[in-house]
Design a protein around this motif. Structure first.
Motif, PDB file in Angstrom:
ATOM      1  N   THR A 128     113.963 -57.348 -10.150  1.00 46.34           N
ATOM      2  CA  THR A 128     114.807 -56.435 -11.228  1.00 46.34           C
ATOM      3  C   THR A 128     114.924 -55.410 -10.673  1.00 46.34           C
ATOM      4  OG1 THR A 128     113.501 -57.506 -13.090  1.00 46.34           O
ATOM      5  CG2 THR A 128     114.409 -55.418 -13.647  1.00 46.34           C
ATOM      6  N   LEU A 129     116.235 -54.664 -10.900  1.00 50.51           N
ATOM      7  CA  LEU A 129     116.512 -53.504 -10.261  1.00 50.51           C
ATOM      8  C   LEU A 129     117.029 -52.442 -11.483  1.00 50.51           C
ATOM      9  CD1 LEU A 129     119.361 -53.617  -7.556  1.00 50.51           C
ATOM     10  CD2 LEU A 129     119.222 -51.660  -8.783  1.00 50.51           C
ATOM     11  N   GLN A 130     116.151 -51.436 -11.473  1.00 49.16           N
ATOM     12  CA  GLN A 130     116.401 -50.449 -12.501  1.00 49.16           C
ATOM     13  C   GLN A 130     116.735 -48.936 -12.105  1.00 49.16           C
ATOM     14  OE1 GLN A 130     114.112 -48.689 -16.608  1.00 49.16           O
ATOM     15  NE2 GLN A 130     112.842 -49.023 -14.760  1.00 49.16           N
ATOM     16  N   CYS A 131     117.796 -48.323 -12.658  1.00 47.71           N
ATOM     17  CA  CYS A 131     118.339 -47.057 -12.331  1.00 47.71           C
ATOM     18  C   CYS A 131     117.190 -46.042 -12.906  1.00 47.71           C
ATOM     19  CB  CYS A 131     119.668 -47.013 -12.836  1.00 47.71           C
ATOM     20  SG  CYS A 131     120.199 -45.107 -12.433  1.00 47.71           S
ATOM     21  N   ALA A 132     116.855 -45.189 -12.012  1.00 49.47           N
ATOM     22  CA  ALA A 132     116.135 -43.994 -12.851  1.00 49.47           C
ATOM     23  C   ALA A 132     116.528 -43.294 -13.965  1.00 49.47           C
ATOM     24  CB  ALA A 132     115.750 -42.955 -11.692  1.00 49.47           C
ATOM     25  N   GLY A 133     117.854 -43.579 -14.294  1.00 55.35           N
ATOM     26  CA  GLY A 133     118.367 -42.837 -15.496  1.00 55.35           C
ATOM     27  C   GLY A 133     118.450 -43.854 -16.482  1.00 55.35           C
ATOM     28  N   ASN A 134     117.992 -45.203 -16.621  1.00 52.35           N
ATOM     29  CA  ASN A 134     117.768 -45.944 -17.611  1.00 52.35           C
ATOM     30  C   ASN A 134     117.153 -45.292 -18.633  1.00 52.35           C
ATOM     31  OD1 ASN A 134     118.487 -48.521 -18.824  1.00 52.35           O
ATOM     32  ND2 ASN A 134     116.310 -49.327 -18.417  1.00 52.35           N
ATOM     33  N   TYR A 179     113.132 -56.749 -23.071  1.00 56.77           N
ATOM     34  CA  TYR A 179     112.444 -56.925 -21.886  1.00 56.77           C
ATOM     35  C   TYR A 179     111.459 -56.074 -21.584  1.00 56.77           C
ATOM     36  CZ  TYR A 179     115.345 -52.641 -20.541  1.00 56.77           C
ATOM     37  OH  TYR A 179     115.953 -51.410 -20.574  1.00 56.77           O
ATOM     38  N   ALA A 180     110.647 -56.416 -20.496  1.00 52.33           N
ATOM     39  CA  ALA A 180     109.413 -55.579 -20.058  1.00 52.33           C
ATOM     40  C   ALA A 180     109.494 -55.691 -18.262  1.00 52.33           C
ATOM     41  CB  ALA A 180     108.157 -55.902 -20.685  1.00 52.33           C
ATOM     42  N   TRP A 181     109.081 -54.595 -17.857  1.00 49.67           N
ATOM     43  CA  TRP A 181     108.777 -54.567 -16.541  1.00 49.67           C
ATOM     44  C   TRP A 181     108.006 -53.409 -15.976  1.00 49.67           C
ATOM     45  CZ3 TRP A 181     111.145 -51.239 -12.491  1.00 49.67           C
ATOM     46  CH2 TRP A 181     111.072 -51.540 -11.319  1.00 49.67           C
ATOM     47  N   SER A 182     107.570 -53.594 -14.900  1.00 50.81           N
ATOM     48  CA  SER A 182     106.938 -52.298 -14.119  1.00 50.81           C
ATOM     49  C   SER A 182     107.084 -52.307 -12.723  1.00 50.81           C
ATOM     50  CB  SER A 182     105.298 -52.661 -14.447  1.00 50.81           C
ATOM     51  OG  SER A 182     104.823 -51.367 -14.063  1.00 50.81           O
ATOM     52  N   GLY A 183     106.962 -51.161 -12.045  1.00 50.50           N
ATOM     53  CA  GLY A 183     107.305 -50.903 -10.660  1.00 50.50           C
ATOM     54  C   GLY A 183     106.127 -51.542  -9.890  1.00 50.50           C
ATOM     55  N   GLY A 184     106.487 -51.294  -8.366  1.00 52.98           N
ATOM     56  CA  GLY A 184     105.428 -51.855  -7.517  1.00 52.98           C
ATOM     57  C   GLY A 184     104.668 -53.010  -7.492  1.00 52.98           C
ATOM     58  N   GLY A 185     105.611 -53.988  -8.098  1.00 58.63           N
ATOM     59  CA  GLY A 185     104.901 -55.331  -8.418  1.00 58.63           C
ATOM     60  C   GLY A 185     104.019 -55.586  -9.309  1.00 58.63           C
ATOM     61  N   ALA A 204     109.968 -59.181 -10.930  1.00 59.60           N
ATOM     62  CA  ALA A 204     111.025 -59.418 -11.882  1.00 59.60           C
ATOM     63  C   ALA A 204     110.439 -58.927 -13.325  1.00 59.60           C
ATOM     64  CB  ALA A 204     111.472 -60.589 -11.826  1.00 59.60           C
ATOM     65  N   TRP A 205     111.150 -58.531 -14.271  1.00 57.06           N
ATOM     66  CA  TRP A 205     111.123 -58.324 -15.650  1.00 57.06           C
ATOM     67  C   TRP A 205     110.458 -59.633 -16.347  1.00 57.06           C
ATOM     68  CZ3 TRP A 205     116.588 -56.885 -17.823  1.00 57.06           C
ATOM     69  CH2 TRP A 205     117.337 -58.057 -17.668  1.00 57.06           C
ATOM     70  N   ARG A 206     110.004 -59.429 -17.613  1.00 54.02           N
ATOM     71  CA  ARG A 206     109.428 -60.651 -18.225  1.00 54.02           C
ATOM     72  C   ARG A 206     110.242 -60.358 -19.638  1.00 54.02           C
ATOM     73  NH1 ARG A 206     103.468 -62.374 -18.395  1.00 54.02           N
ATOM     74  NH2 ARG A 206     104.451 -64.338 -18.468  1.00 54.02           N
ATOM     75  N   LEU A 207     110.997 -61.418 -20.178  1.00 53.37           N
ATOM     76  CA  LEU A 207     111.852 -61.287 -21.421  1.00 53.37           C
ATOM     77  C   LEU A 207     110.506 -61.567 -22.541  1.00 53.37           C
ATOM     78  CD1 LEU A 207     115.065 -63.058 -20.580  1.00 53.37           C
ATOM     79  CD2 LEU A 207     114.420 -60.553 -20.448  1.00 53.37           C
ATOM     80  N   TRP A 208     110.716 -61.053 -23.759  1.00 58.28           N
ATOM     81  CA  TRP A 208     109.641 -61.479 -24.763  1.00 58.28           C
ATOM     82  C   TRP A 208     110.655 -61.545 -25.965  1.00 58.28           C
ATOM     83  CZ3 TRP A 208     110.093 -57.689 -28.195  1.00 58.28           C
ATOM     84  CH2 TRP A 208     110.496 -56.499 -27.932  1.00 58.28           C
ATOM     85  N   GLN A 209     109.786 -62.206 -27.019  1.00 61.93           N
ATOM     86  CA  GLN A 209     110.289 -62.092 -28.516  1.00 61.93           C
ATOM     87  C   GLN A 209     109.026 -62.037 -29.194  1.00 61.93           C
ATOM     88  OE1 GLN A 209     112.394 -65.403 -30.091  1.00 61.93           O
ATOM     89  NE2 GLN A 209     112.685 -66.307 -27.987  1.00 61.93           N
ATOM     90  N   LEU A 210     109.461 -61.764 -30.603  1.00 61.88           N
ATOM     91  CA  LEU A 210     108.414 -61.581 -31.743  1.00 61.88           C
ATOM     92  C   LEU A 210     109.356 -62.349 -32.842  1.00 61.88           C
ATOM     93  CD1 LEU A 210     105.488 -60.984 -32.930  1.00 61.88           C
ATOM     94  CD2 LEU A 210     106.991 -58.904 -33.742  1.00 61.88           C
TER      95      LEU A 210
END
Ligand code: MTE
Ligand code: MO
Length: 372
Positions: free
Chosen positions: A88-94, A275-281, A314-320
């Motif tokens: 997953t690639l995320q811009c610092a400005g997201n 979606y949910a994601w965190s840096g550094g693996g 990579a991110w995880r997609l989630w739903q509720l």
């Protein structure tokens, strides 16, 4: 017009700036697929898109002192073991637009879509550095990347990462020539870009022309005078860019992609997606969702995609799916993620506001009406 030769883009993209081209997919398309299709992958360009000939393309790898420099064609890069990873690639400005709502910042008005996920393939940077004779050294060192895109004065886009990350096979830094099984699209760095898993988008240099190992970080504007975080108390008169480290690994992030803010949902049951994601693996271990502005919480269901320990790139997609509480005319839906270091997102923007509007990862909030 230096932008006249830019590629044609997908009409579904929400354009934040035409020249240079910056655009994000609408949120309901963003989480339709785990892998973002190339035509709607968010695009963040600072300069016109270069039009490079794959036949004559060369990557210049500066060798160590007394060693040998390499000039690698695409065919040369194909000779290295082909490594494939989903990142997953995320811009610092997201999500910068949420910071703007709190207080003005300088930057593109990204919504929640300056993030996308692709399956990348290419040569590992550590293999290419080794071939050029580079080794890990005791002293501080950085791998500096230069793009083949440049402004009218000839200044190229550039950025750097620490040598230790570049040389670590476990960090899986790639010189990517494929994105989702295709040659890279022009907007995403054709023919070769850097992919630095777990690290801010700005270091994933596109249209890579040159790399070198230096005792200092890249002198590029984007390494030294941008993409850094500051206290809410710092303004443009007082900011000292040298006082803060460049952003590398990103903090834990999540956002709601459905329903959208202002929408009307049916009474009965509501489906919330994101979606949910965190840096550094760091892996996402949980996403909490509230329908009442954060008073009470429910745990969302996470997708089943593989999360490798310390390499959850990579991110995880989630739903509720949850019943709409009887009699409710509106819902204040909130989400927040937790990563495997138990890092959590801050509840509001105020304490993390910064003049450049980067690192915007407060709880994401969506207000919807309930159909009577
Ligand atoms: N590389 C070059 N050569 N030129 C750029 O403008 N933008 C950077 C990075 N690499 C950029 C670049 C930034 S800030 C981001 S967020 C990512 O590319 C965006 O990659 P994408 O357009 O493929 O989504
Ligand atoms: Mo970015």
């Amino acid at each position: 017009d230096p932008y006249a030769d830019d590629p044609i883009r997908h009409p579904a993209l929400k354009v934040n700036s035409q020249r240079p081209f910056n655009a994000e997919p609408p949120s309901e398309l963003l989480t339709e697929n785990y892998i973002t299709p190339n035509p709607i992958f968010f695009t963040r360009n600072h300069l016109p898109v270069p039009n490079l000939d794959p036949e004559t393309y060369r990557l210049h790898v500066v060798g160590p002192p007394g060693g040998q420099s390499l000039s690698l064609s695409l065919d040369d890069l194909y000779q290295f073991p082909k490594h494939e990873i989903t990142v997953t690639l995320q811009c610092a400005g997201n999500r910068r637009s949420e910071m703007t709502q709190f207080k003005e910042v300088r930057g593109l008005e990204w919504s929640t879509g300056a993030i996308s996920t692709a399956h990348w393939a290419g040569a590992r940077l550590c293999d290419v550095l080794a071939q050029a004779g580079h080794q890990l050294c005791e002293t501080e060192a950085h791998v500096c990347f230069e793009g083949l895109d440049s402004d009218p004065t000839g200044t190229a886009y550039g950025a750097s990462i620490p040598l230790a990350r570049a040389m670590d096979p476990e960090a899986e830094v790639l010189l990517a020539y494929e994105m989702n099984g295709q040659p890279l699209p022009r907007d995403h760095g054709f023919p070769v870009r850097v992919v630095v898993p777990g690290v801010v988008g700005a270091r994933h240099v596109k249209w890579l022309g040159k790399l070198s190992v230096e005792p200092e970080e890249s002198y590029s504007h984007w390494q030294r005078r941008d993409y850094k975080g500051f206290s809410p108390s710092v303004d443009w008169d007082t900011v000292d860019f040298d006082s803060a480290p460049s952003i590398q690994e990103l903090p834990v992030q999540s956002a709601i992609t459905e329903p959208k803010d202002g929408e009307t949902v049916e009474s009965g049951e509501v489906t919330v997606k994101g979606y949910a994601w965190s840096g550094g693996g760091r892996a996402v271990i949980r996403v909490d969702v509230s329908l009442d502005g954060g008073l009470t919480w429910q745990v969302a269901e996470l997708d089943e995609e593989e999360q490798r320990p310390r390499k959850a790139w990579a991110w995880r997609l989630w739903q509720l799916q949850a019943p709409v509480p009887a009699g409710k005319k509106e819902l204040n839906i909130v989400c927040k993620a937790v990563d495997d270091s138990y890092n959590v997102q801050p509840d509001t923007v105020a304490p993390i506001w910064n003049l450049r509007g980067v690192l915007s990862n407060a709880w994401h909030r969506v207000h919807v009406h309930v159909h009577a």
